[in-house]
Design a protein around this motif. Structure first.
Motif, PDB file in Angstrom:
ATOM      1  N   ARG A  33      36.234  -5.377  93.804  1.00 57.97           N
ATOM      2  CA  ARG A  33      36.876  -5.954  94.982  1.00 57.97           C
ATOM      3  C   ARG A  33      36.060  -7.181  95.358  1.00 57.97           C
ATOM      4  NH1 ARG A  33      35.655  -4.430 100.180  1.00 57.97           N
ATOM      5  NH2 ARG A  33      34.649  -2.601  99.321  1.00 57.97           N
ATOM      6  N   TRP A  34      36.660  -8.353  95.258  1.00 60.94           N
ATOM      7  CA  TRP A  34      35.949  -9.610  95.441  1.00 60.94           C
ATOM      8  C   TRP A  34      35.874  -9.981  96.912  1.00 60.94           C
ATOM      9  CZ3 TRP A  34      33.336 -11.368  91.421  1.00 60.94           C
ATOM     10  CH2 TRP A  34      33.664 -10.807  90.182  1.00 60.94           C
ATOM     11  N   THR A  35      34.724 -10.457  97.334  1.00 60.65           N
ATOM     12  CA  THR A  35      34.549 -10.847  98.730  1.00 60.65           C
ATOM     13  C   THR A  35      35.266 -12.168  98.987  1.00 60.65           C
ATOM     14  OG1 THR A  35      32.443 -11.918  98.196  1.00 60.65           O
ATOM     15  CG2 THR A  35      32.347  -9.640  98.976  1.00 60.65           C
ATOM     16  N   ASP A  36      35.574 -12.416 100.239  1.00 62.41           N
ATOM     17  CA  ASP A  36      36.297 -13.610 100.665  1.00 62.41           C
ATOM     18  C   ASP A  36      35.365 -14.818 100.606  1.00 62.41           C
ATOM     19  OD1 ASP A  36      37.755 -15.565 101.945  1.00 62.41           O
ATOM     20  OD2 ASP A  36      38.160 -14.369 103.745  1.00 62.41           O
ATOM     21  N   ALA A 122      31.056  -9.334  94.995  1.00 63.60           N
ATOM     22  CA  ALA A 122      32.015  -8.263  94.683  1.00 63.60           C
ATOM     23  C   ALA A 122      31.370  -6.899  94.911  1.00 63.60           C
ATOM     24  CB  ALA A 122      32.484  -8.369  93.237  1.00 63.60           C
ATOM     25  N   ARG A 123      32.252  -5.921  95.134  1.00 68.17           N
ATOM     26  CA  ARG A 123      31.844  -4.523  95.236  1.00 68.17           C
ATOM     27  C   ARG A 123      32.768  -3.694  94.348  1.00 68.17           C
ATOM     28  NH1 ARG A 123      31.228  -6.608 100.332  1.00 68.17           N
ATOM     29  NH2 ARG A 123      29.132  -6.415 101.173  1.00 68.17           N
ATOM     30  N   VAL A 124      32.281  -2.568  93.913  1.00 69.66           N
ATOM     31  CA  VAL A 124      33.098  -1.682  93.083  1.00 69.66           C
ATOM     32  C   VAL A 124      34.290  -1.216  93.901  1.00 69.66           C
ATOM     33  CG1 VAL A 124      33.140   0.532  91.887  1.00 69.66           C
ATOM     34  CG2 VAL A 124      31.156  -0.973  91.664  1.00 69.66           C
ATOM     35  N   SER A 125      35.449  -1.295  93.303  1.00 68.07           N
ATOM     36  CA  SER A 125      36.709  -0.920  93.947  1.00 68.07           C
ATOM     37  C   SER A 125      36.966   0.572  93.785  1.00 68.07           C
ATOM     38  CB  SER A 125      37.832  -1.720  93.279  1.00 68.07           C
ATOM     39  OG  SER A 125      39.089  -1.187  93.591  1.00 68.07           O
ATOM     40  N   ALA A 126      37.787   1.103  94.661  1.00 69.06           N
ATOM     41  CA  ALA A 126      38.228   2.494  94.518  1.00 69.06           C
ATOM     42  C   ALA A 126      39.062   2.660  93.250  1.00 69.06           C
ATOM     43  CB  ALA A 126      39.031   2.917  95.742  1.00 69.06           C
ATOM     44  N   ARG A 127      39.585   1.557  92.728  1.00 66.83           N
ATOM     45  CA  ARG A 127      40.396   1.600  91.507  1.00 66.83           C
ATOM     46  C   ARG A 127      39.564   1.489  90.233  1.00 66.83           C
ATOM     47  NH1 ARG A 127      44.939  -2.753  93.353  1.00 66.83           N
ATOM     48  NH2 ARG A 127      45.640  -1.645  95.190  1.00 66.83           N
ATOM     49  N   ALA A 128      38.264   1.419  90.388  1.00 64.44           N
ATOM     50  CA  ALA A 128      37.397   1.269  89.214  1.00 64.44           C
ATOM     51  C   ALA A 128      37.509   2.503  88.322  1.00 64.44           C
ATOM     52  CB  ALA A 128      35.948   1.084  89.652  1.00 64.44           C
ATOM     53  N   PRO A 129      37.459   2.319  87.009  1.00 66.04           N
ATOM     54  CA  PRO A 129      37.524   3.468  86.101  1.00 66.04           C
ATOM     55  C   PRO A 129      36.299   4.361  86.263  1.00 66.04           C
ATOM     56  CG  PRO A 129      37.039   1.452  84.887  1.00 66.04           C
ATOM     57  CD  PRO A 129      37.309   1.044  86.303  1.00 66.04           C
ATOM     58  N   LEU A 177      32.828  -3.723 110.436  1.00 70.83           N
ATOM     59  CA  LEU A 177      33.304  -3.032 109.238  1.00 70.83           C
ATOM     60  C   LEU A 177      34.800  -2.739 109.314  1.00 70.83           C
ATOM     61  CD1 LEU A 177      30.417  -0.483 108.603  1.00 70.83           C
ATOM     62  CD2 LEU A 177      30.861  -2.636 107.428  1.00 70.83           C
ATOM     63  N   GLY A 178      35.479  -2.952 108.179  1.00 74.90           N
ATOM     64  CA  GLY A 178      36.886  -2.607 108.059  1.00 74.90           C
ATOM     65  C   GLY A 178      37.858  -3.553 108.741  1.00 74.90           C
ATOM     66  N   GLU A 179      37.374  -4.624 109.348  1.00 73.14           N
ATOM     67  CA  GLU A 179      38.268  -5.512 110.087  1.00 73.14           C
ATOM     68  C   GLU A 179      38.568  -6.816 109.345  1.00 73.14           C
ATOM     69  OE1 GLU A 179      37.251  -6.011 114.197  1.00 73.14           O
ATOM     70  OE2 GLU A 179      36.595  -3.930 114.371  1.00 73.14           O
ATOM     71  N   GLY A 180      38.002  -6.983 108.162  1.00 74.43           N
ATOM     72  CA  GLY A 180      38.223  -8.202 107.392  1.00 74.43           C
ATOM     73  C   GLY A 180      39.314  -8.040 106.356  1.00 74.43           C
ATOM     74  N   ARG A 181      39.405  -9.015 105.471  1.00 68.50           N
ATOM     75  CA  ARG A 181      40.418  -9.031 104.420  1.00 68.50           C
ATOM     76  C   ARG A 181      40.292  -7.792 103.532  1.00 68.50           C
ATOM     77  NH1 ARG A 181      40.159 -13.489  99.788  1.00 68.50           N
ATOM     78  NH2 ARG A 181      39.259 -11.792  98.636  1.00 68.50           N
ATOM     79  N   SER A 182      41.382  -7.159 103.242  1.00 72.63           N
ATOM     80  CA  SER A 182      41.461  -5.972 102.376  1.00 72.63           C
ATOM     81  C   SER A 182      40.544  -4.839 102.844  1.00 72.63           C
ATOM     82  CB  SER A 182      41.121  -6.349 100.929  1.00 72.63           C
ATOM     83  OG  SER A 182      41.997  -7.327 100.452  1.00 72.63           O
ATOM     84  N   GLY A 183      40.338  -4.738 104.141  1.00 71.85           N
ATOM     85  CA  GLY A 183      39.518  -3.664 104.679  1.00 71.85           C
ATOM     86  C   GLY A 183      38.019  -3.898 104.593  1.00 71.85           C
ATOM     87  N   GLY A 184      37.619  -5.094 104.190  1.00 72.11           N
ATOM     88  CA  GLY A 184      36.198  -5.428 104.135  1.00 72.11           C
ATOM     89  C   GLY A 184      35.677  -5.774 105.520  1.00 72.11           C
ATOM     90  N   PRO A 185      34.403  -6.148 105.602  1.00 68.02           N
ATOM     91  CA  PRO A 185      33.853  -6.506 106.906  1.00 68.02           C
ATOM     92  C   PRO A 185      34.364  -7.873 107.367  1.00 68.02           C
ATOM     93  CG  PRO A 185      32.195  -6.794 105.211  1.00 68.02           C
ATOM     94  CD  PRO A 185      33.388  -6.185 104.552  1.00 68.02           C
ATOM     95  N   LEU A 186      34.470  -8.037 108.673  1.00 66.93           N
ATOM     96  CA  LEU A 186      34.814  -9.320 109.269  1.00 66.93           C
ATOM     97  C   LEU A 186      33.537  -9.901 109.853  1.00 66.93           C
ATOM     98  CD1 LEU A 186      36.908 -11.416 110.177  1.00 66.93           C
ATOM     99  CD2 LEU A 186      37.149 -10.092 112.293  1.00 66.93           C
ATOM    100  N   HIS A 187      33.190 -11.096 109.425  1.00 61.39           N
ATOM    101  CA  HIS A 187      31.979 -11.755 109.902  1.00 61.39           C
ATOM    102  C   HIS A 187      32.344 -12.831 110.920  1.00 61.39           C
ATOM    103  CE1 HIS A 187      30.174 -10.664 105.752  1.00 61.39           C
ATOM    104  NE2 HIS A 187      30.121  -9.650 106.585  1.00 61.39           N
ATOM    105  N   GLU A 188      31.622 -12.833 112.038  1.00 57.55           N
ATOM    106  CA  GLU A 188      31.828 -13.842 113.073  1.00 57.55           C
ATOM    107  C   GLU A 188      30.479 -14.477 113.396  1.00 57.55           C
ATOM    108  OE1 GLU A 188      33.087 -14.220 117.769  1.00 57.55           O
ATOM    109  OE2 GLU A 188      33.282 -12.298 116.775  1.00 57.55           O
TER     110      GLU A 188
END
Length: 196
Positions: A33-36, A122-129, A177-188
């Motif tokens: 899962r790629w970061t924004d 990037a972080r490992v996705s839940a879809r990772a094998p 946490l969980g408030e950014g794109r695709s459930g990632g963190p939102l940074h302000e």
């Protein structure tokens, strides 16, 4: 509140990295899962538990520390993995002034964490094998495809060297946490303070 101190690379450095990641992204498929890119930064210090009432004091202390350090010339360089789950890009250039800055108490408190300066891509996705289960007792564990994928990404990016830029300010950033794109963190960005 969750806060961290960051250096934001120059737009040209971020664009260069974004282009350099194209082949790695293509090879990873849905496993990472790629970061924004709009939120890319170098994390210098992280604190997950800053009381809201301590924000003004933390900003004052950060400004005083930043004023004592000259702006270093840096470049994004190399790659690595944290906790077998997070792919990051490292930092090159004038690393001694950066290390001196990171040696300062940028965010005081028991919950303060320090790692090497890095930019998470990037972080490992839940879809990772997943690694297949062992079939017989005594057989060696099968290779974990996600670890192999991360190792390939680090190998491909180990020679990466981006363009240099002068880091002139620090940012104090909140992380929700969980408030950014695709459930990632939102940074302000809460505030910026100049170096030097």
């Amino acid at each position: 509140m969750r806060v961290f101190v960051a250096l934001r690379p120059a737009p040209s450095a971020l664009a260069h990295l974004d282009a350099a990641l194209e082949d790695v992204r293509a090879g990873a498929g849905l496993a990472l899962r790629w970061t924004d890119p709009a939120q890319w930064h170098l994390t210098l210090s992280f604190r997950p538990d800053l009381p809201a009432g301590a924000l003004e004091d933390a900003l004052h202390d950060l400004a005083a520390i930043a004023a004592r350090h000259r702006p270093p010339t840096l470049q994004l360089s190399g790659a690595g993995v944290f906790d077998a789950r997070t792919l990051w890009i490292g930092v090159g250039g004038e690393t001694a002034p950066l290390a001196a800055l990171m040696g300062e108490p940028l965010l005081e408190g028991e919950g303060r964490e320090r790692r090497r300066a890095h930019l998470t891509v990037a972080r490992v996705s839940a879809r990772a094998p997943r690694a297949p289960r062992r079939r017989r007792r005594g057989d060696p564990p099968p290779p974990d495809p996600t670890r192999l994928l991360l190792a390939d990404a680090v190998r491909a990016l180990s020679v990466y060297r981006g363009p240099s830029w002068e880091a002139t300010e620090l940012e104090l950033v909140s992380s929700a946490l969980g408030e950014g794109r695709s459930g990632g963190p939102l940074h302000e960005v809460l505030a910026t303070v100049p170096l030097g």
